[in-house]
Motif scaffolding. Structure first.
Motif, PDB file in Angstrom:
ATOM      1  N   LYS A   2     -27.488  41.628  -9.224  1.00 44.35           N
ATOM      2  CA  LYS A   2     -27.036  42.955  -9.649  1.00 44.35           C
ATOM      3  C   LYS A   2     -27.520  44.015  -8.679  1.00 44.35           C
ATOM      4  O   LYS A   2     -28.688  44.029  -8.283  1.00 44.35           O
TER       5      LYS A   2
ATOM      6  N   THR B 221     -21.065  42.560  -5.007  1.00 44.55           N
ATOM      7  CA  THR B 221     -19.927  43.151  -5.699  1.00 44.55           C
ATOM      8  C   THR B 221     -18.752  42.191  -5.642  1.00 44.55           C
ATOM      9  O   THR B 221     -18.335  41.779  -4.554  1.00 44.55           O
TER      10      THR B 221
ATOM     11  N   SER C 116     -14.744  41.559  -6.361  1.00 52.65           N
ATOM     12  CA  SER C 116     -13.521  42.340  -6.459  1.00 52.65           C
ATOM     13  C   SER C 116     -12.331  41.430  -6.207  1.00 52.65           C
ATOM     14  O   SER C 116     -12.495  40.280  -5.787  1.00 52.65           O
TER      15      SER C 116
ATOM     16  N   THR D  60     -16.125  43.179 -14.664  1.00 51.17           N
ATOM     17  CA  THR D  60     -16.983  42.353 -13.824  1.00 51.17           C
ATOM     18  C   THR D  60     -18.288  42.011 -14.529  1.00 51.17           C
ATOM     19  O   THR D  60     -18.743  42.749 -15.408  1.00 51.17           O
TER      20      THR D  60
ATOM     21  N   TYR E 222     -22.287  40.060 -13.677  1.00 51.05           N
ATOM     22  CA  TYR E 222     -23.169  39.609 -12.613  1.00 51.05           C
ATOM     23  C   TYR E 222     -24.412  38.927 -13.165  1.00 51.05           C
ATOM     24  O   TYR E 222     -24.922  39.287 -14.221  1.00 51.05           O
TER      25      TYR E 222
END
Length: 127
Positions: free
Chosen positions: A65, A69, A71, A58, A60
């Motif tokens: 940050k 999140t 996913s 991942t 960011y």
């Protein structure tokens, strides 16, 4: 034909949370680069988060940050963006994007690296 459909946007107060979803079809979801981008009127589309669905790595933007999140659920061909501690400056139209070809790491948050886009979902954060 690649299709990306975002959902989950809405209006929340500062400090609140939202989870965006991006349902996908028409390509190999389990081996692709995918990203979340956002855009406000008059501004360039900004990369927020990206993920390589095969390995799960991942990436960011500094501005999100620790709060957002990214996913994915390879079994459901769905990408997610969990957004916590939302701020008024997070207000934007959020888009998911997908790219089946290799995307080098420095380009993962650049909108030009992606050829497939959803229609967007609006997120509004009030103070």
């Amino acid at each position: 034909q690649v299709q990306l459909v975002e959902s989950g946007g809405g209006s929340v107060q500062a400090g609140g949370s939202l989870r965006l979803s991006c349902a996908t079809s028409g390509y190999t979801f389990s081996n692709a680069y995918m990203g979340w981008f956002r855009q406000t009127p008059g501004k360039e589309r900004e990369g927020v988060a990206a993920i390589y669905t095969a390995g799960g790595s991942t990436y960011y933007a500094d501005s999100v940050k620790g709060r957002f999140t990214i996913s994915r659920d390879n079994a459901k061909n769905t990408l997610y963006l969990q957004m916590n501690s939302l701020k008024p400056e997070d207000t934007a139209m959020y888009y998911c994007a997908a790219e089946g070809r290799y995307v080098p790491r420095p380009s993962l948050l650049l909108h030009a690296a992606y050829n497939n886009w959803g229609q967007g979902t609006q997120v509004t954060v009030s103070s």
